[in-house]
Design a protein around this motif. Structure first.
Motif, PDB file in Angstrom:
ATOM      1  N   VAL A 218      35.251 -36.021   5.339  1.00 12.11           N
ATOM      2  CA  VAL A 218      35.332 -35.510   3.966  1.00 12.11           C
ATOM      3  C   VAL A 218      36.736 -35.709   3.414  1.00 12.11           C
ATOM      4  O   VAL A 218      37.715 -35.787   4.162  1.00 12.11           O
ATOM      5  CB  VAL A 218      34.943 -34.018   3.881  1.00 12.11           C
ATOM      6  CG1 VAL A 218      33.494 -33.814   4.284  1.00 12.11           C
ATOM      7  CG2 VAL A 218      35.870 -33.155   4.719  1.00 12.11           C
ATOM      8  N   LEU A 219      36.810 -35.792   2.090  1.00 10.53           N
ATOM      9  CA  LEU A 219      38.069 -35.812   1.355  1.00 10.53           C
ATOM     10  C   LEU A 219      37.961 -34.782   0.234  1.00 10.53           C
ATOM     11  O   LEU A 219      36.934 -34.716  -0.450  1.00 10.53           O
ATOM     12  CB  LEU A 219      38.342 -37.187   0.742  1.00 10.53           C
ATOM     13  CG  LEU A 219      38.893 -38.298   1.629  1.00 10.53           C
ATOM     14  CD1 LEU A 219      38.960 -39.601   0.838  1.00 10.53           C
ATOM     15  CD2 LEU A 219      40.272 -37.927   2.162  1.00 10.53           C
ATOM     16  N   ALA A 220      39.016 -34.005   0.062  1.00 14.72           N
ATOM     17  CA  ALA A 220      39.006 -32.990  -1.000  1.00 14.72           C
ATOM     18  C   ALA A 220      40.398 -32.886  -1.605  1.00 14.72           C
ATOM     19  O   ALA A 220      41.404 -33.110  -0.926  1.00 14.72           O
ATOM     20  CB  ALA A 220      38.565 -31.634  -0.438  1.00 14.72           C
ATOM     21  N   ASP A 221      40.456 -32.554  -2.883  1.00 17.77           N
ATOM     22  CA  ASP A 221      41.756 -32.388  -3.531  1.00 17.77           C
ATOM     23  C   ASP A 221      41.946 -30.937  -3.985  1.00 17.77           C
ATOM     24  O   ASP A 221      41.070 -30.092  -3.802  1.00 17.77           O
ATOM     25  CB  ASP A 221      41.919 -33.361  -4.704  1.00 17.77           C
ATOM     26  CG  ASP A 221      40.897 -33.152  -5.821  1.00 17.77           C
ATOM     27  OD1 ASP A 221      40.360 -32.032  -5.939  1.00 17.77           O
ATOM     28  OD2 ASP A 221      40.633 -34.107  -6.592  1.00 17.77           O
ATOM     29  N   ALA A 222      43.091 -30.667  -4.565  1.00 10.94           N
ATOM     30  CA  ALA A 222      43.413 -29.310  -5.006  1.00 10.94           C
ATOM     31  C   ALA A 222      42.789 -28.977  -6.350  1.00 10.94           C
ATOM     32  O   ALA A 222      43.009 -27.888  -6.890  1.00 10.94           O
ATOM     33  CB  ALA A 222      44.927 -29.141  -5.086  1.00 10.94           C
ATOM     34  N   HIS A 223      41.988 -29.908  -6.903  1.00  8.32           N
ATOM     35  CA  HIS A 223      41.390 -29.713  -8.226  1.00  8.32           C
ATOM     36  C   HIS A 223      39.886 -29.473  -8.145  1.00  8.32           C
ATOM     37  O   HIS A 223      39.190 -29.536  -9.157  1.00  8.32           O
ATOM     38  CB  HIS A 223      41.690 -30.926  -9.098  1.00  8.32           C
ATOM     39  CG  HIS A 223      43.152 -31.259  -9.175  1.00  8.32           C
ATOM     40  ND1 HIS A 223      44.021 -30.632 -10.046  1.00  8.32           N
ATOM     41  CD2 HIS A 223      43.914 -32.125  -8.446  1.00  8.32           C
ATOM     42  CE1 HIS A 223      45.255 -31.111  -9.858  1.00  8.32           C
ATOM     43  NE2 HIS A 223      45.211 -32.018  -8.897  1.00  8.32           N
ATOM     44  N   GLY A 224      39.394 -29.217  -6.918  1.00  9.88           N
ATOM     45  CA  GLY A 224      37.986 -28.856  -6.754  1.00  9.88           C
ATOM     46  C   GLY A 224      37.045 -29.994  -6.423  1.00  9.88           C
ATOM     47  O   GLY A 224      35.835 -29.770  -6.286  1.00  9.88           O
ATOM     48  N   SER A 225      37.537 -31.207  -6.278  1.00 10.32           N
ATOM     49  CA  SER A 225      36.666 -32.338  -5.939  1.00 10.32           C
ATOM     50  C   SER A 225      36.528 -32.473  -4.427  1.00 10.32           C
ATOM     51  O   SER A 225      37.531 -32.404  -3.703  1.00 10.32           O
ATOM     52  CB  SER A 225      37.225 -33.640  -6.512  1.00 10.32           C
ATOM     53  OG  SER A 225      37.242 -33.598  -7.921  1.00 10.32           O
TER      54      SER A 225
END
Length: 697
Positions: A218-225
């Motif tokens: 998984v990949l996730a960012d600090a903007h909720g994606s």
């Protein structure tokens, strides 16, 4: 929206192949890299490849790579604005993440909450199940009546695994296939649990038969994606240690992949995850569409290259972008899967000796060529990309201080059959001389029918026959014989010097000077008049005609090749003990030259004992220290009695009597011993001449 700048300097808080891999991406992005190193790694490749390197302590990891204070001090000293932890060491340590924040240094990984929740397996399972992620069905039987347990067992579904809540090691575990078996299983499990752990509380869980280990990137960012990059098959394991990994899984279809990906993204989103992470699942072998959460690894995985090769996404680059505050530039529909990738972990270990970790000098390291061409059918010739992530190079030293994984070889082809064939070819082309490895075992494993068919489970490696290395080919024997002749008049010290010279000259492509320093074979000069050369291959004695029939002296010259695309039929180096390491026909062997008398003594001893009998000489399985002698010199022992204990790789290894007889000890407590050094003899009657010959060999 303002784009957050990337970092100017990143400290890599790790070593080996993962440090080199992170530095590679930093260099491509124009970011200054800082390496840290212990005393054991002062000359390691990752130290030379970084822009700056800082010593952080002595060899023990607890005093260097695991020292939070030392790593933070190095970051401050070099002006690093971020730290990449790699995997292992401090990568999932919440205290380290806090220390980075306190020092004003960005930790390239998730925040403290994600590290805390996912770092505790029990808490992680409780957390994700509340967020709709499936876990293995089961229940605690604490305080329940027999009738209530029966009802709950029926609701959970058979087969079930009944196990003690306390303790471990498999004690008390019972498999229940039907309701009629449950009462006896409960009674037995309680009885064993009470006796072993003083607590008869039981847990009942659905038994996952022929389990497969599937994980999702998984990949996730600090903007909720949050997005996923598909699954990896990590089922081929030995003692819970992954050996072969691939992407995609041969049993996961598109619909199951979507469900797995959704579950993984839900687990990540439940802790507001940030960066690259892996969600691991257990999949039923007979029902691959049924999966259950195991844990989440809040870091980059060892096996991440297979995902990179099938998706074209640089995961380290994505980690850096997310850590810098940027939103993901990728959405789920952007992820496309191209072909198939398979990775093999190369360990410094001896499969034929029970996978004992190995140490020593890397006299020669040569990675496989890329691309390779494989013939997967009579009409299909396919070029395949091979990627090698290695911790070592020629001249490196493998010590007992760290994990024995020294490289990863990864093949990427159009389909699974092509990738499998390419990986086997690449492993055969990998040259590692001076240190034992599992390369031969890996090639044998890839050829197991269940592996080629993709019909695997986590217990497969334990069920296949023990690994038996192939004997040396004619090419290997002739190459080793050639080297043996040239070295036959040299002293032990000269052999050690020749070994170093050969390793260095091969690495630099200047083999001629090293060979000219040895007596024996010369281009345009007569060969040494030797009729036979005797070589010991782990107890088997080979006699090699010299020169070989039908060939002149020029046919058996030194088979040392430089690091070029033109490779000799065999590659050889000599180690400090005078043994010849040779790579030929896709296999590696360590052959010890014997005198004619030594070879004769070995054969006579075998004849006298009987072909099926065991060798009276007890040899050290690996370098180490003698920490205990369990019998006195001259004592009578039985087969299986402990004779000597060696401490190596922070573990004790007992050496047992192969048969009954009288012991003669050849070492004392405190002695440092080499691999294969004779430690003792167990024989029915004393034979001083024979024993002296064995000791000298």
């Amino acid at each position: 929206m303002t784009v957050s700048p990337l970092f100017s300097t990143v400290l890599v808080a790790n070593r080996g192949e993962i440090a080199r891999r992170v530095i590679r991406t930093l260099r491509r992005l124009g970011i200054r890299s800082v390496a840290v190193y212990s005393d054991a790694d002062a000359d390691a490749p990752h130290v030379r490849e970084a822009d700056v390197a800082v010593r952080i302590g002595p060899a023990p990891a607890s005093e260097s790579y695991l020292s939070i204070d030392a790593v933070i001090a190095a970051a401050r000293e070099t002006g690093a604005d971020a730290v990449h932890p790699g995997y292992g060491f401090l990568s999932e340590n919440v205290s380290f993440a806090r220390a980075c924040a306190a020092a004003g240094v960005v930790f390239i990984g998730p925040d403290e909450r994600a590290l805390e929740v996912m770092g505790d397996k029990i808490r992680a399972k409780e957390h994700v199940v509340a967020n709709g992620v499936p876990i293995v069905p089961g229940f605690s039987a604490a305080g329940m009546t027999e009738a209530a347990i029966a009802v709950a067992a029926h609701d959970t579904g058979y087969p079930l695994l009944v196990k003690p809540s306390a303790g471990g090691g498999g004690k008390g575990m019972q498999v229940v296939h039907a309701a009629s078996e449950l009462p006896d299983a409960l009674a037995t499990a309680r009885r064993v649990a009470a006796a072993a752990f003083g607590d008869d509380t039981l847990l009942l869980e659905r038994l996952i038969q022929r389990p497969r280990h599937i994980e999702v990137q998984v990949l996730a960012d600090a903007h909720g994606s949050v997005i996923h990059l598909g699954e990896r098959e990590c089922t081929l394991q030995r003692r819970h240690q992954k050996v072969i990994e691939e992407a995609p899984s041969p049993v996961v279809d598109a619909a199951t992949r979507a469900r797995l990906g959704a579950a993984a993204c839900a687990a990540a989103a439940s802790v507001d995850y940030r960066g690259a992470g892996t969600v691991e699942f257990l999949v039923a072998g007979d029902a691959p569409d049924e999966f259950f959460f195991i844990e989440m690894n809040t870091r980059l995985q060892v096996e991440h290259p297979v995902t990179e090769l099938v998706t074209g996404v640089d995961l380290v680059e994505q980690q850096l972008l997310v850590a810098a505050g940027r939103p993901l530039a990728l959405v789920q529909d952007d992820i496309r899967f191209e072909g198939h990738a398979i990775e093999a972990r190369v360990y410094a270990e001896s499969p034929e000796r029970g996978f004992l970790p190995a140490t020593g000098d890397v006299l020669l390291w040569r990675p496989p060529r890329s691309p390779v061409v494989v013939d997967v059918s009579s009409s299909d010739i396919a070029p395949v990309t091979v990627r090698t992530d290695a911790a070592v190079e020629s001249g490196s030293v493998v010590t007992a201080d760290y994990d024995p994984m020294i490289a990863k070889v990864i093949a990427h082809g159009a389909d699974r059959a092509t990738a499998l064939a390419a990986l086997s070819t690449a492993l055969a082309d990998t040259v590692l001389l001076g240190v034992d490895s599992n390369i031969g075992f890996l090639r044998e494993l890839l050829a197991v029918p269940e592996v080629t068919a993709g019909d695997m489970d986590t217990g497969l490696i334990d069920r296949i026959p023990p690994y038996a290395p192939p004997g040396p080919s004619t090419t290997a024997l002739r190459a080793a014989a050639s080297v043996s002749v040239m070295c036959s008049h040299r002293t032990h010290t000269s052999l050690a010097s020749a070994s170093y010279a050969l390793g260095e000259s091969t690495r630099s492509g200047r083999a001629g000077a090293a060979w000219r320093s040895l007596h024996g074979w010369r281009i345009g000069a007569p060969a040494v008049p030797v009729t036979s050369v005797f070589l010991d291959d782990a107890g088997a004695v080979h006699s090699v005609a010299f020169p070989p029939p039908g060939g002149g002296s020029g046919d058996i010259g030194p088979h040392v090749s430089a690091e070029t695309d033109t490779r000799a039929p065999a590659t050889t180096v000599v180690d400090a003990d005078g043994a010849v390491w040779v790579h030929a026909d896709g296999a590696t062997h360590r052959l010890r030259p014997l005198t004619r008398r030594q070879a004769m003594d070995r054969r006579l001893a075998v004849r006298e004992r009987g072909v099926a009998a065991t060798d009276p000489a007890l040899r050290a399985p690996m370098p180490g220290a003698v920490v205990a002698l369990h019998v006195a010199d001259g004592a009578t022992v039985a087969a299986g009695d402990r004779i000597v204990t060696i401490e190596a790789m922070k573990m004790e290894h007992p050496v047992l009597a192969p048969h009954g007889g009288v012991v003669r000890l050849d070492v004392a407590t405190g002695d440092q011993v080499r691999r294969d050094q004779v430690l003792a003899h167990v024989s029915a009657a004393a034979d001083p001449a024979h024993e002296a010959s064995e000791t000298r060999s």
